[in-house]
Structure formats: structure tokens, C-alpha cells
Design a protein around this motif. Sequence first.
Motif, short mmCIF file in Angstrom:
data_model
loop_
_atom_site.label_atom_id
_atom_site.label_comp_id
_atom_site.label_asym_id
_atom_site.label_seq_id
_atom_site.Cartn_x
_atom_site.Cartn_y
_atom_site.Cartn_z
N THR A 161 -7.67 60.17 3.85
CA THR A 161 -6.60 59.19 5.09
C THR A 161 -7.51 59.04 6.21
OG1 THR A 161 -6.11 61.61 5.92
CG2 THR A 161 -4.59 60.50 4.35
N GLY B 6 -6.74 52.92 7.56
CA GLY B 6 -6.72 51.78 8.39
C GLY B 6 -6.64 50.64 7.39
N MET C 191 -3.24 50.47 6.04
CA MET C 191 -2.13 49.61 7.32
C MET C 191 -2.56 48.36 7.14
SD MET C 191 -2.54 52.69 10.16
CE MET C 191 -1.92 54.53 9.70
N ARG C 192 -3.82 47.85 7.06
CA ARG C 192 -4.13 46.45 7.30
C ARG C 192 -3.46 45.52 6.08
NH1 ARG C 192 -5.64 43.13 11.01
NH2 ARG C 192 -7.36 44.43 11.83
N GLY D 26 -4.57 45.00 14.47
CA GLY D 26 -5.21 46.05 14.77
C GLY D 26 -4.68 46.79 16.02
N ILE E 138 -2.20 49.23 14.28
CA ILE E 138 -2.88 50.35 13.56
C ILE E 138 -3.48 51.23 14.60
CG2 ILE E 138 -5.05 50.81 12.16
CD1 ILE E 138 -4.58 47.92 10.92
N GLY E 139 -3.96 50.99 15.60
CA GLY E 139 -4.50 51.80 16.61
C GLY E 139 -3.45 52.78 17.03
N LEU F 174 -2.49 55.27 14.43
CA LEU F 174 -3.70 56.37 14.22
C LEU F 174 -3.69 57.55 15.50
CD1 LEU F 174 -6.62 54.43 12.64
CD2 LEU F 174 -4.92 55.83 11.47
N TRP G 245 3.95 58.00 8.85
CA TRP G 245 2.83 58.18 9.21
C TRP G 245 2.74 59.35 10.17
CZ3 TRP G 245 -1.44 57.23 5.99
CH2 TRP G 245 -2.49 57.63 6.54
#
Length: 412
Positions: free
Chosen positions: A25, A30, A33-34, A40, A43-44, A47, A102
Motif C-alpha cells: 500500500t 498512488g 488511485m491514479r 494528484g 490522491i494527496g 493519502l 481508504w
Amino acid sequence: MSPAVRPATLMALQYVLLFAASGVTLPFAGLWMRAQGLTGAQIGVLLAAPMLGRLVTGPTLAVWADGFKTRRAPIAILGAVMAAGYAGAGVADSYPGWALGWFVGATAAAALIPLSDVLTLRLAARHGFTFSLPRGAGSTAFVVANLVMGALLLRAPVDAVIVWSVIAALAIVGVATFVLPDERVTDGPPVLGRERFRGLGRLLVDPVFMIAIFAVGAVQAAHAFQYGFSAILWQTQGISAATTGQLWAFGVVVEIALMWLVEPWRRRVGIGPWSLLVIGCVASILRWSAMAMAPPLWALWPLQGLHALTFAATFLAGVQLVERLSPPDGHTAAQTLGSVLSAGVLIGLATMVSGPLYDQFGAGGYWAMAALSGLGLIAALILRPGLRRRGLRLLGDGAGGPDAAPSPEPQP
């Protein structure tokens, strides 16, 4: 099989499963997720949310876990929550579903680490094995999982990241339910919820405890710039992706060597966890100061070797200091508070500022990490008188004594 080998082996299995999941993970989340079409920025957020959320979820889950009769029960439940969260993210078809799944899965996975550490520490005290041995097995599993998934993704769809993580989580449930030792949280009845929250409050207002976890957390958080931007910086220096991977692998290998080879020797000769923490602080200042000068490739190898001190040594010092500075019925809360500060709040903030530092200064951003390590060293020096007043023999004053495992609690 000797009395110490069996519990050490069982806890090694627990760490192998736990870090087999994070070994996938952490580097590949990422990428998954992409593939879902996320930007981006999105995704940030996904996370960072579980990391920063640990300021609330970490202590809450720790207090909840300390209410069980046995330490393996909350591990089994959180393993199931981890599996459900990651599976939910895998089957979702929109951003809210991915975000919720997530967050749940990553939050449960993060909470499992301090719970496993507490159980290992108590078993190590009772049976006489070294904590670093099963924990080092986890580091090995992290590397293996990273390499295996990297090879697997050359042939399989990126959803393999989710499938792998769910299977690992379900395996944790099985091991916790049927395999892990039945270690009790306390020798008496479970502490009531209100009393557990009061215990957490006592830790928060204990200056010696808070200084200890800040010192450890500052050095751990100083890795943020390295985690986020080392590969980019090395690429600008003409260092290939293959060599970058080898540098990262080398850092983990020396970390494992410290846990398996050096750590038992350290305990025998009597280098206490406070001394180990100071060594880690100094190594961290040296490492990030050197990295700020954009050193050539030949110098990166020994600097990566310092990972054994900047990460592994300070981690081991931290779990031992926290374990000795907290009451037996508050070990889970104490270890979680330490984890929340180092692997949550501090590194989250350091990660947030690393981007602007990189944009403005490039490799010079490492100077901020050296300064953060310096704050950790100052906190460690301030900590010394408090440890002496507690009389916990954590400074290093003779072979076998300063950080020997705490006296085992009476058998129930």
C-alpha cells in the motif's frame, strides 16, 4: 521448541502479514488511485487524511483496545476493519467511496502497528526474547512485498494492490484469532472506559513522557523530505531509477541488520534506549546535513546506511522508553500516542512543508530536516534529568540492565 522461540515466532508472523500489506500500500497506493482517474490533488488528500486523522483516531482506538481482556482481540477486529475498508475502496466507483474506504482501511492498518508492538513487548518481557527480532521480520516482509508486487504489476492489473491488501488483512484476522498468544491486558478486570480516558489524560500531562515521544517523533518526521523527494532529486543528478531502488533497498537492509544483529549486542553490553536515541539524533543531523549538499552517488550509499540509526535506532529507543514510562494498563494508549505524534502529526506537517521547500530550495530542503533532528536532540537532552528522577535505568549503566525488558507481570 524453547519457551521464548514460540511467542517470538508467532509475533514475527504477525509482523510479516502486517508489513506485507504496508509494503504494497505504501509504494503502490498512488498508482492504484491514479488508475481510478484521480488527480494528484485528490490522491494527496486520500493519502494524507488517515495520517492527519490519527490525531483523533489513534488515541480513541488505543483507549478502546485497552478495554478488552486480551491484547489479540482488538487486533483481530481491526484486521477485519482493515479488510472491509480496502475492499470497500476496491469496489467503489466514485471519489467519496474511494475516500471513505481508504480512510477506514488505512486507519485500521496504522492502529495495528502499536497494538502489535505492545503485545510483542509484553511477550518479550515474559519470555525473554528481543523485541527487534520479530519486528525485523516485518521489515524483511516489507521489502519482499514491494519487490513481488512490482514484478506482479508488470503482468497483472493494478487492482492487485487492493486484492493483496485485503488478503493480508484477512490473514491478520486469522492469526490474531487462532494463533497469537492469549496475553491479558491487565491481571485484573478490564479498566472502565472513563478510567482509560483518564489514564490517557495523565500521559498527555506527563512532561517526561511527552518530551520522550516528541524527541523520537522529531527524528522520525525528519525523514519526510527524503520519502517525498529523494527519487526526484537523484533523477536530476542523473541517477537511474534502478539505482534509486537499490539505494532504498540498501537502507532497509541495514535497518534489518541493526534489528537482528546489533540490537541483541546493544542490550548485552548495556547501551540504554536514551543513549540509543541520542545516537539516532546525531546521525540524523549528520545525514540530512550531508544530503542538503546534493552529494555524489558514491556518498549516497553510506548516507543511506545511516537509516539504521536515523530510523531503526530511534524507533527501538522510542518503543522502549514509552513502554517503561507508562503504566501496564496504559501501554496501548502510550505506544499509540507515540505513533500518532511521529507517524501522524509531525511527519504529516513535515510532509506538507517539504513540497514548498523542494520548490524553493531543491536539495537545500534537507537543511530543515536537519534542524528538526536538532530539535529532537535538544528534547532528548532535556529528557535525561527526568529519566534519572524516575529511576528507570534507561540511560545506559551496565550490561544487561539499562533497558532490559520490564519485570514480567504475575501470571493470571
